[in-house]
Design an enzyme around this catalytic site. Structure first.
Site, short mmCIF file in Angstrom:
data_model
loop_
_atom_site.label_atom_id
_atom_site.label_comp_id
_atom_site.label_asym_id
_atom_site.label_seq_id
_atom_site.Cartn_x
_atom_site.Cartn_y
_atom_site.Cartn_z
N ARG A 153 0.19 7.08 -9.34
CA ARG A 153 1.07 7.89 -8.47
C ARG A 153 1.05 9.37 -8.89
NH1 ARG A 153 0.79 3.65 -6.19
NH2 ARG A 153 2.47 2.55 -5.12
N SER A 223 8.73 2.60 -1.90
CA SER A 223 9.29 2.48 -3.26
C SER A 223 9.97 3.79 -3.62
CB SER A 223 8.19 2.22 -4.29
OG SER A 223 7.51 1.04 -4.04
N GLU A 319 9.90 8.35 -7.32
CA GLU A 319 8.56 8.61 -6.80
C GLU A 319 8.64 9.53 -5.59
OE1 GLU A 319 6.46 6.49 -3.70
OE2 GLU A 319 5.49 5.35 -5.30
P1 FAD Z 1 4.56 13.49 3.13
O1 FAD Z 1 5.79 12.74 2.76
O2 FAD Z 1 4.60 14.30 4.35
O3 FAD Z 1 4.13 14.38 1.88
C1 FAD Z 1 4.07 13.80 0.59
C2 FAD Z 1 3.77 14.90 -0.45
O4 FAD Z 1 2.45 15.40 -0.25
C3 FAD Z 1 4.69 16.10 -0.33
O5 FAD Z 1 4.94 16.59 -1.62
C4 FAD Z 1 3.87 17.11 0.48
O6 FAD Z 1 4.22 18.45 0.18
C5 FAD Z 1 2.46 16.80 0.03
N1 FAD Z 1 1.46 17.02 1.08
C6 FAD Z 1 1.44 16.44 2.30
N2 FAD Z 1 0.34 16.84 2.97
C7 FAD Z 1 -0.33 17.69 2.16
C8 FAD Z 1 -1.53 18.43 2.27
N3 FAD Z 1 -2.29 18.38 3.36
N4 FAD Z 1 -1.91 19.21 1.22
C9 FAD Z 1 -1.18 19.28 0.08
N5 FAD Z 1 -0.03 18.59 -0.08
C10 FAD Z 1 0.39 17.80 0.94
N6 FAD Z 1 2.69 4.81 -1.17
C11 FAD Z 1 1.80 4.15 -1.93
O7 FAD Z 1 1.12 4.77 -2.76
N7 FAD Z 1 1.63 2.80 -1.82
C12 FAD Z 1 2.32 2.06 -0.94
O8 FAD Z 1 2.14 0.84 -0.86
C13 FAD Z 1 3.28 2.72 -0.11
N8 FAD Z 1 4.04 2.03 0.77
C14 FAD Z 1 4.96 2.67 1.53
C15 FAD Z 1 5.72 1.92 2.43
C16 FAD Z 1 6.66 2.53 3.23
C17 FAD Z 1 7.47 1.70 4.20
C18 FAD Z 1 6.85 3.94 3.15
C19 FAD Z 1 7.84 4.61 4.04
C20 FAD Z 1 6.11 4.70 2.25
C21 FAD Z 1 5.16 4.05 1.43
N9 FAD Z 1 4.39 4.77 0.49
C22 FAD Z 1 3.44 4.11 -0.27
C23 FAD Z 1 4.57 6.23 0.32
C24 FAD Z 1 3.79 7.07 1.37
O9 FAD Z 1 3.28 6.26 2.37
C25 FAD Z 1 2.63 7.83 0.72
O10 FAD Z 1 3.08 8.66 -0.32
C26 FAD Z 1 1.86 8.69 1.74
O11 FAD Z 1 0.68 9.20 1.17
C27 FAD Z 1 2.71 9.85 2.27
O12 FAD Z 1 2.04 10.44 3.36
P2 FAD Z 1 2.81 11.50 4.28
O13 FAD Z 1 1.81 12.16 5.16
O14 FAD Z 1 3.94 10.84 4.97
O15 FAD Z 1 3.32 12.49 3.16
N1 EPU Z 2 10.34 -7.67 -8.03
C1 EPU Z 2 11.56 -8.28 -8.19
N2 EPU Z 2 12.56 -7.91 -7.34
C2 EPU Z 2 12.39 -6.98 -6.38
C3 EPU Z 2 11.14 -6.34 -6.24
C4 EPU Z 2 10.12 -6.72 -7.10
O1 EPU Z 2 11.76 -9.13 -9.05
O2 EPU Z 2 13.36 -6.72 -5.66
C5 EPU Z 2 9.25 -8.11 -8.91
C6 EPU Z 2 8.22 -8.94 -8.13
O3 EPU Z 2 8.58 -10.30 -8.08
C7 EPU Z 2 6.97 -8.70 -8.93
C8 EPU Z 2 7.15 -7.26 -9.42
O4 EPU Z 2 8.54 -6.98 -9.37
O5 EPU Z 2 6.94 -9.56 -10.03
C9 EPU Z 2 6.37 -6.24 -8.60
O6 EPU Z 2 6.79 -6.29 -7.26
P1 EPU Z 2 5.81 -5.93 -6.02
O7 EPU Z 2 4.53 -6.65 -6.19
O8 EPU Z 2 6.59 -6.14 -4.77
O9 EPU Z 2 5.45 -4.43 -6.22
P2 EPU Z 2 6.31 -3.16 -6.65
O10 EPU Z 2 6.03 -2.88 -8.08
O11 EPU Z 2 7.72 -3.32 -6.26
C10 EPU Z 2 4.34 -1.56 -6.10
C11 EPU Z 2 4.18 -0.21 -5.46
C12 EPU Z 2 4.18 -0.36 -3.94
C13 EPU Z 2 2.98 -1.23 -3.55
C14 EPU Z 2 3.15 -2.60 -4.23
C15 EPU Z 2 1.96 -3.51 -3.98
C16 EPU Z 2 5.11 1.45 -6.95
C17 EPU Z 2 6.24 2.36 -7.24
N3 EPU Z 2 5.26 0.66 -5.88
O12 EPU Z 2 5.61 -2.05 -5.73
O13 EPU Z 2 4.00 0.94 -3.37
O14 EPU Z 2 2.92 -1.39 -2.15
O15 EPU Z 2 3.28 -2.42 -5.67
O16 EPU Z 2 0.88 -3.11 -4.76
O17 EPU Z 2 4.11 1.47 -7.67
C18 EPU Z 2 5.23 2.84 -2.59
O18 EPU Z 2 4.65 3.50 -3.48
O19 EPU Z 2 5.99 3.37 -1.76
C19 EPU Z 2 4.96 1.40 -2.48
C20 EPU Z 2 5.55 0.62 -1.58
#
Ligand code: FAD
Ligand code: EPU
Length: 337
Positions: A153, A223, A319
């Site tokens: 991240r 997250s 995050e």
């Molecule tokens: P924004 O929120 O618009 O921007 C994010 C940051 O990047 C800000 O600091 C912004 O200033 C900067 N930025 C944006 N565009 C540019 C650019 N062109 N140049 C320089 N800086 C820039 N993230 C994960 O890693 N894994 C996941 O599984 C995951 N699951 C998600 C699930 C949900 C339901 C949600 C809501 C979010 C999740 N995220 C996850 C977080 C998010 O999707 C990512 O961080 C994504 O890359 C953000 O994209 P955005 O365009 O919305 O960024």
């Molecule tokens: N867990 C719990 N309770 C909860 C949530 C999780 O016990 O309420 C336990 C799960 O059972 C598992 C562990 O925690 O043993 C990890 O959970 P999970 O696999 O759901 O993943 P996470 O660590 O909660 C991370 C990323 C997600 C990404 C998933 C899948 C971060 C901060 N988050 O979540 O990214 O989608 O793994 O790889 O690293 C995001 O960054 O926005 C995001 C959604």
């Protein structure tokens, strides 16, 4: 003033002084970067916790080009393209590799900023280069993978190049020697067969839909906290008290804890402050149930940080990027209350 509520998925009712949409990179040359500004994609990792007294710059650059090389595909994508649409577009053309990252919201340009990752895969594995506009020199610069300094991240765009670099294009290398990545627990069921990338993608989508709220229905930013990386000594001590605690290997000295597990252990699933709640199905996700305020969100962040510290002596770092009146802010939490 421009409303920001619909421009970030956590949907707090905030405003900004000025809003500019960039659809050609040359527009960046006319922007006065000496005044407060905030780069924005689709706002899925950004929460505006105050009215922003500057210019919000939305990156909407479009375009995808695909070049076949001997052993891989070079996919060059403009920063404003939607990430999930790119994953689907490539799979439709039998170009595999990004399927574990399906359904992650947001733009391609934001993806390198926090090095998006899910289900055992990170963006960094595919990045050949990141191209952008250097705000100080007003030149276009191409950084190779090493110069992006990717981590969990994390990247150079959150450190040395923060506030200095507008990502305009990302170059991805997708090998023709595709192998499914099935190391993540719930994907291991696919190991028995020989799943196609399309099947891995569908499984990832199903897992995500069962755990994570759809921001169109329930406002959230994914997250909210990073999974903390701690030393082996800290893990050994915690394991003596919490034998079932999940941990993940990082390197010979460090391991990663599951912040969602820590928060759930504290009985905080469903916990509410005003209209901000800990999501019932995934404790790492905070949701805005409709009328959430920035004050309640900050109180929730501090509450969780404090309680996790008291119970586990582990610091949680958010995050999600919080944007205050002039710049990004960081909530550290007061640990001694
Ligand atoms: P924004 O929120 O618009 O921007 C994010 C940051 O990047 C800000 O600091 C912004 O200033 C900067 N930025 C944006 N565009 C540019 C650019 N062109 N140049 C320089 N800086 C820039 N993230 C994960 O890693 N894994 C996941 O599984 C995951 N699951 C998600 C699930 C949900 C339901 C949600 C809501 C979010 C999740 N995220 C996850 C977080 C998010 O999707 C990512 O961080 C994504 O890359 C953000 O994209 P955005 O365009 O919305 O960024
Ligand atoms: N867990 C719990 N309770 C909860 C949530 C999780 O016990 O309420 C336990 C799960 O059972 C598992 C562990 O925690 O043993 C990890 O959970 P999970 O696999 O759901 O993943 P996470 O660590 O909660 C991370 C990323 C997600 C990404 C998933 C899948 C971060 C901060 N988050 O979540 O990214 O989608 O793994 O790889 O690293 C995001 O960054 O926005 C995001 C959604």
């Amino acid at each position: 003033m421009h409303a920001l509520q619909s421009l970030h998925t956590f949907a707090l009712p905030s405003q900004c002084h000025q809003l500019v949409t960039i659809s050609a990179w040359q527009q960046l040359q006319d922007i006065d970067f000496s005044k407060p500004f905030c780069l924005l994609g689709e706002g899925s990792n950004t929460v505006f916790v105050d009215d922003f007294a500057g210019t919000v710059i939305r990156i909407a650059l479009q375009g995808i080009s695909i070049e076949e090389r001997d052993s891989d595909w070079l996919v060059e994508v403009a920063a404003g393209e939607n990430w999930h649409a790119l994953v689907v577009h490539l799979l439709d053309q039998n170009i595999a590799g990004l399927e574990n990252l399906a359904l992650i919201p947001g733009t391609v340009g934001a993806a390198p900023v926090q090095n998006i990752g899910a289900y055992g895969v990170e963006l960094a594995q595919f990045v050949e280069y990141v191209e952008g506009f250097d705000i100080e020199t007003k030149q276009c610069v191409r950084l190779d993978n090493g110069q992006c300094e990717f981590g969990y991240r994390d990247s150079v765009f959150k450190h040395a190049r923060k506030g200095r670099f507008v990502i305009t294009q990302v170059g991805l290398s997708l090998t023709k020697q595709w192998q499914p990545q099935l190391s993540y627990g719930p994907l291991q069921v696919l190991r028995d067969g020989q799943p196609t990338a399309q099947q891995v993608c569908e499984t990832v989508i199903n897992i995500r839909q069962s755990k994570l709220p759809d921001p169109q229905i329930l406002a959230n930013a994914g997250s909210f906290f990073k999974n903390p990386i701690v030393s082996n000594e800290v893990v050994t001590k915690l394991k003596q008290r919490f034998a079932t605690m999940p941990v993940y290997y990082v390197d010979p000295q460090q391991q990663k804890l599951a912040a969602g597990w820590l928060i759930e252990q504290l009985g905080l699933k469903g916990h509410q402050i005003g209209d901000i709640a800990v999501y019932q199905q995934q404790a790492l996700v905070l949701v805005n149930q409709g009328n959430g305020s920035a004050a309640d969100l900050i109180a929730m962040i501090e509450y969780i940080q404090r309680h996790v510290w008291h119970q586990f002596q582990v610091r949680l770092e958010h995050e999600v990027r919080l944007i205050g009146q002039y710049d990004e802010i960081h909530i550290q939490g007061v640990m001694n209350e």
